[in-house]
Design a protein around this motif. Structure first.
Motif: not given
Length: 257
Positions: A214, A228, A201, A208, A211, A231
């Motif tokens: 992605s 992760v 992560g 957020w 992310y 996060r």
């Protein structure tokens, strides 16, 4: 005949050959900072959110991990703290046999490449010993790889990340965790490492939504999932964060345009 390794891997890999792992081993490195003050609450939330596996140190495994059937327990064998210099260079702090006695479904180790000639050789030698023990015990091995001294230039970062992942697989990893190599290198990463690859992560910087976008893109390029930490446990609602990432990993969502 189905081996013990295969049975345990099935506890963490979904039927789609993907997995969402949540790492909280940061508690050894940084203490209770960033949302880890009350470990039992974090672990309960991660299980409630539907993570496939959670990475803990032996203390949290023994004292805080809930007894349940839904989320595999991965006991981390490597550690160091930020109280000393070179905190990114880990040493073995737990044995595979101890992890198995605690009920681990898998174990994990941290290997930093580029820490120096002697450091790299020692890390690789220890990885070989752990892999041999895992084979003997029927324990799957997650290897978390990092490359020191690599900047953000994609032409440098991408090949280095892929090489680290490939090295871990060659030395016995059943699952490999790597940093994001850059979008242009995702296909090569998935094709070059012949065991499931999960993406770290990273630092909890950036929004957020960015992310999540992605992560969708990475899964769309063949990456097996995510591992992760900050996060999730740094989120105002860790259970909801895990649930959303689970839908990314297992929901067959299309890659972002």
């Amino acid at each position: 005949m189905i081996s013990g390794k295969e049975r345990r891997l099935r506890r963490v890999m979904g039927a789609d050959a993907r997995t969402l792992l949540v790492a909280v081993d940061h508690a050894l490195t940084t203490g209770g900072a960033g949302g880890l003050t009350r470990m039992s609450g974090v672990l309960d939330a991660v299980v409630a959110g539907g993570a496939d596996g959670i990475v803990v140190h032996r203390g949290s495994a023994a004292n805080s991990m809930p007894v349940q059937r839904d989320t595999a327990m991965i006991v981390h064998l490597s550690g160091n703290t930020r109280l000393s210099s070179g905190g990114e260079l880990k040493t073995r702090v737990c044995a595979p046999e101890t992890a198995l006695a605690l009920g681990a479904d898998l174990v994990s180790v941290h290997v930093t490449f580029g820490g120096g000639h002697q450091e790299d050789r020692a890390a690789l030698a220890d990885l070989g010993k752990v892999a041999a023990s895992c084979d003997r015990l029927g324990l799957p091995l997650l290897v978390m790889t990092y490359v020191a001294g690599v900047g953000e230039d994609p032409a440098e970062r991408g090949p280095a990340v892929i090489h680290a992942g490939r090295a871990a697989a060659e030395l016995g990893a059943d699952i490999v965790k790597v940093a994001h190599p850059g979008t242009d290198y995702l296909d090569e990463l998935a094709a070059s490492v012949e065991v499931p690859v999960v993406l770290a992560g990273g630092e909890a910087e950036g929004g957020w939504d960015a992310y999540v976008t992605s992560a969708k893109d990475a899964v769309g390029h063949g990456v097996a999932g995510l591992c992760v930490g900050r996060r999730v446990f740094g989120s105002p609602d860790p259970a909801a964060a895990v649930a959303e990432l689970r839908s990314v990993v297992h929901g067959a969502l299309p890659a972002a345009a």
